[in-house]
Design a protein around this motif. Structure first.
Motif, PDB file in Angstrom:
ATOM      1  N   HIS A  92      33.043 -69.244  88.135  1.00  0.00           N
ATOM      2  CA  HIS A  92      33.997 -68.884  89.179  1.00  0.00           C
ATOM      3  C   HIS A  92      34.758 -70.125  89.655  1.00  0.00           C
ATOM      4  CE1 HIS A  92      35.387 -67.990  93.291  1.00  0.00           C
ATOM      5  NE2 HIS A  92      35.530 -66.756  92.846  1.00  0.00           N
ATOM      6  N   ALA A  93      34.029 -71.202  89.916  1.00  0.00           N
ATOM      7  CA  ALA A  93      34.674 -72.432  90.369  1.00  0.00           C
ATOM      8  C   ALA A  93      35.574 -73.022  89.288  1.00  0.00           C
ATOM      9  CB  ALA A  93      33.621 -73.458  90.787  1.00  0.00           C
ATOM     10  N   ARG A  94      35.137 -72.894  88.044  1.00  0.00           N
ATOM     11  CA  ARG A  94      35.919 -73.459  86.928  1.00  0.00           C
ATOM     12  C   ARG A  94      37.189 -72.649  86.667  1.00  0.00           C
ATOM     13  NH1 ARG A  94      38.619 -75.897  84.603  1.00  0.00           N
ATOM     14  NH2 ARG A  94      38.536 -76.862  82.542  1.00  0.00           N
ATOM     15  N   ILE A  95      37.081 -71.323  86.698  1.00  0.00           N
ATOM     16  CA  ILE A  95      38.194 -70.452  86.322  1.00  0.00           C
ATOM     17  C   ILE A  95      39.125 -70.167  87.494  1.00  0.00           C
ATOM     18  CG2 ILE A  95      38.750 -68.100  85.584  1.00  0.00           C
ATOM     19  CD1 ILE A  95      36.188 -68.226  83.834  1.00  0.00           C
ATOM     20  N   ILE A  96      38.577 -69.790  88.622  1.00  0.00           N
ATOM     21  CA  ILE A  96      39.401 -69.392  89.768  1.00  0.00           C
ATOM     22  C   ILE A  96      39.866 -70.605  90.560  1.00  0.00           C
ATOM     23  CG2 ILE A  96      39.515 -67.986  91.843  1.00  0.00           C
ATOM     24  CD1 ILE A  96      39.260 -66.434  89.168  1.00  0.00           C
ATOM     25  N   LEU A  97      38.967 -71.538  90.817  1.00  0.00           N
ATOM     26  CA  LEU A  97      39.316 -72.714  91.611  1.00  0.00           C
ATOM     27  C   LEU A  97      39.812 -73.874  90.755  1.00  0.00           C
ATOM     28  CD1 LEU A  97      36.313 -72.670  94.106  1.00  0.00           C
ATOM     29  CD2 LEU A  97      38.531 -71.513  94.289  1.00  0.00           C
ATOM     30  N   SER A 230      53.772 -81.884  87.095  1.00  0.00           N
ATOM     31  CA  SER A 230      53.544 -80.811  86.127  1.00  0.00           C
ATOM     32  C   SER A 230      52.116 -80.774  85.588  1.00  0.00           C
ATOM     33  CB  SER A 230      54.525 -80.957  84.958  1.00  0.00           C
ATOM     34  OG  SER A 230      54.317 -82.189  84.276  1.00  0.00           O
ATOM     35  N   MET A 231      51.218 -81.557  86.167  1.00  0.00           N
ATOM     36  CA  MET A 231      49.855 -81.626  85.640  1.00  0.00           C
ATOM     37  C   MET A 231      49.114 -80.318  85.881  1.00  0.00           C
ATOM     38  SD  MET A 231      48.647 -85.488  86.667  1.00  0.00           S
ATOM     39  CE  MET A 231      47.405 -85.708  85.398  1.00  0.00           C
ATOM     40  N   PRO A 232      48.198 -79.943  84.976  1.00  0.00           N
ATOM     41  CA  PRO A 232      47.394 -78.739  85.177  1.00  0.00           C
ATOM     42  C   PRO A 232      46.630 -78.766  86.495  1.00  0.00           C
ATOM     43  CG  PRO A 232      47.137 -79.554  82.935  1.00  0.00           C
ATOM     44  CD  PRO A 232      47.909 -80.601  83.688  1.00  0.00           C
ATOM     45  N   ALA A 233      46.265 -77.588  86.971  1.00  0.00           N
ATOM     46  CA  ALA A 233      45.650 -77.456  88.293  1.00  0.00           C
ATOM     47  C   ALA A 233      44.345 -78.234  88.408  1.00  0.00           C
ATOM     48  CB  ALA A 233      45.410 -75.981  88.597  1.00  0.00           C
ATOM     49  N   GLU A 234      43.636 -78.433  87.291  1.00  0.00           N
ATOM     50  CA  GLU A 234      42.360 -79.152  87.349  1.00  0.00           C
ATOM     51  C   GLU A 234      42.498 -80.542  87.951  1.00  0.00           C
ATOM     52  OE1 GLU A 234      41.542 -75.920  84.425  1.00  0.00           O
ATOM     53  OE2 GLU A 234      43.253 -77.159  84.987  1.00  0.00           O
ATOM     54  N   GLN A 236      44.318 -81.394  90.370  1.00  0.00           N
ATOM     55  CA  GLN A 236      44.456 -81.342  91.819  1.00  0.00           C
ATOM     56  C   GLN A 236      43.117 -81.511  92.522  1.00  0.00           C
ATOM     57  OE1 GLN A 236      47.582 -81.355  92.929  1.00  0.00           O
ATOM     58  NE2 GLN A 236      48.153 -81.241  90.759  1.00  0.00           N
ATOM     59  N   ALA A 237      42.024 -81.323  91.795  1.00  0.00           N
ATOM     60  CA  ALA A 237      40.693 -81.504  92.375  1.00  0.00           C
ATOM     61  C   ALA A 237      40.286 -82.971  92.424  1.00  0.00           C
ATOM     62  CB  ALA A 237      39.660 -80.722  91.566  1.00  0.00           C
ATOM     63  N   LEU A 243      45.689 -91.218  90.479  1.00  0.00           N
ATOM     64  CA  LEU A 243      46.557 -90.709  89.414  1.00  0.00           C
ATOM     65  C   LEU A 243      47.955 -91.330  89.433  1.00  0.00           C
ATOM     66  CD1 LEU A 243      45.516 -86.946  89.668  1.00  0.00           C
ATOM     67  CD2 LEU A 243      44.921 -88.538  87.826  1.00  0.00           C
ATOM     68  N   GLY A 244      48.724 -91.061  90.488  1.00  0.00           N
ATOM     69  CA  GLY A 244      50.115 -91.475  90.514  1.00  0.00           C
ATOM     70  C   GLY A 244      50.313 -92.938  90.850  1.00  0.00           C
TER      71      GLY A 244
END
Length: 319
Positions: A92-97, A230-234, A236-237, A243-244
């Protein structure tokens, strides 16, 4: 029961990804469900695995407490109810969050070594691991280096791995972020390297005055503004400060190149990772003979600079 912080019901999540709340009969059955769910979810793989299958194996074996190098013999084992509940929660945390798997398991691997991993620092991932395993060859020759700096160390994996691979190496790991350093210090303790690895809070090399190193390894923030948006949502965690680095991703890399000459020995080497921003740096330093490392195990964007090359690079950056 699966957490529902995203607002989706437990039943909807299980149904959407063909997951059974009933405990699967065997580990093989559990693996089939885990793999299918990750494949359907089209999550991003780039934090330790590169496919739905590899991530499913890592997730499941971690949840049930089996070694990650287990063979097919474990597929016939039964699955405990609490283990399957953990699998469903992690999925759930991997797919939804869209949380990276190493943050869920608390484990990450770098240079063949296991490290504690959580949201205090980026998930370890760098082709510099290959440089460490190869003993900095072919660029460093003769007796091994005696001193090494891991700059922008995050959770400390680069510097700790360097110390583990060379028993007489003295290592300093440095980062501006106190949370990242707290994780790095835990990893130093886990690997029993407190005698040879020292953690220092520093804005790049500001707190390292007078110190020189044979090797500087650095994986600083290097993502440019366009890639960051444009980075994938992962991603953002992960801590955004890791990163930047400005519009072209090179703000910190330029500082490092300007300051490194004061912290390398005469035959010292700087290994600077800039990832996809390598083309921008290569263009900025056009006309100079630069050494971009080619990796046999994958990865790109690592610049090798010898101490004697830095004055010319600093001059070019000032133009």
């Amino acid at each position: 029961m699966v957490a529902t912080s995203s607002g989706r019901s437990n039943e909807t999540f299980l149904s959407d990804y063909a997951l059974s709340e009933q405990v699967p009969a065997t580990l093989g059955d559990a693996l089939d469900q885990t793999y299918s769910a990750l494949q359907k979810a089209e999550v991003f793989f780039g934090h330790g695995s590169d496919s739905a299958w590899d991530e499913a194996v890592f997730l499941l074996l971690s949840a049930v407490g089996q070694p990650l190098d287990s063979g097919d013999e474990v597929l016939a084992l039964s699955v405990a109810g609490d283990s399957w509940e953990k699998v469903l929660g992690w999925l759930h945390a991997r797919i939804i969050l869209r949380r990276p798997l190493p943050y869920l398991t608390g484990q990450a691997w770098f240079a063949g070594m296991e490290f504690k991993c959580d949201e205090r620092a980026l998930v370890p991932r760098s082709p510099i691991a290959e440089v460490i395993r190869n003993g900095y060859a072919p660029w460093w020759t003769g007796d091994g280096p005696k001193s090494l700096l891991d700059l922008c160390c995050g959770g400390g994996c680069i510097g700790i791995a360097a110390a583990a691979y060379q028993e007489d190496l003295q290592v300093v790991i440095a980062d501006i972020d106190t949370d990242a350093l707290s994780l790095a210090r835990e990893n130093i303790g886990i690997h029993e390297l407190t005698g040879r690895v020292t953690a220092v809070q520093s804005d790049l090399m500001d707190e390292l005055a007078g110190q020189r190193f044979d090797i500087i390894l650095t994986n600083p923030p290097y993502v440019d503004a366009a890639d960051l948006a444009s980075m994938p949502a992962e991603f953002q965690a992960e801590p955004p400060q890791g990163l930047g680095s400005g519009e072209d991703g090179l703000d910190m890399a330029r500082r490092i190149l300007r300051e490194a000459g004061e912290h390398l020995t005469k035959r010292g080497l700087l290994f600077l990772e800039v990832g996809n921003s390598w083309e921008a740096l290569d263009a900025e330093l056009s006309g100079l003979s630069l050494t971009w490392i080619e990796f046999s195990e994958g990865g790109h964007g690592v610049l090798l600079v010898r101490a004697e090359e830095l004055p010319e690079i600093v001059q070019a950056l000032a133009r």
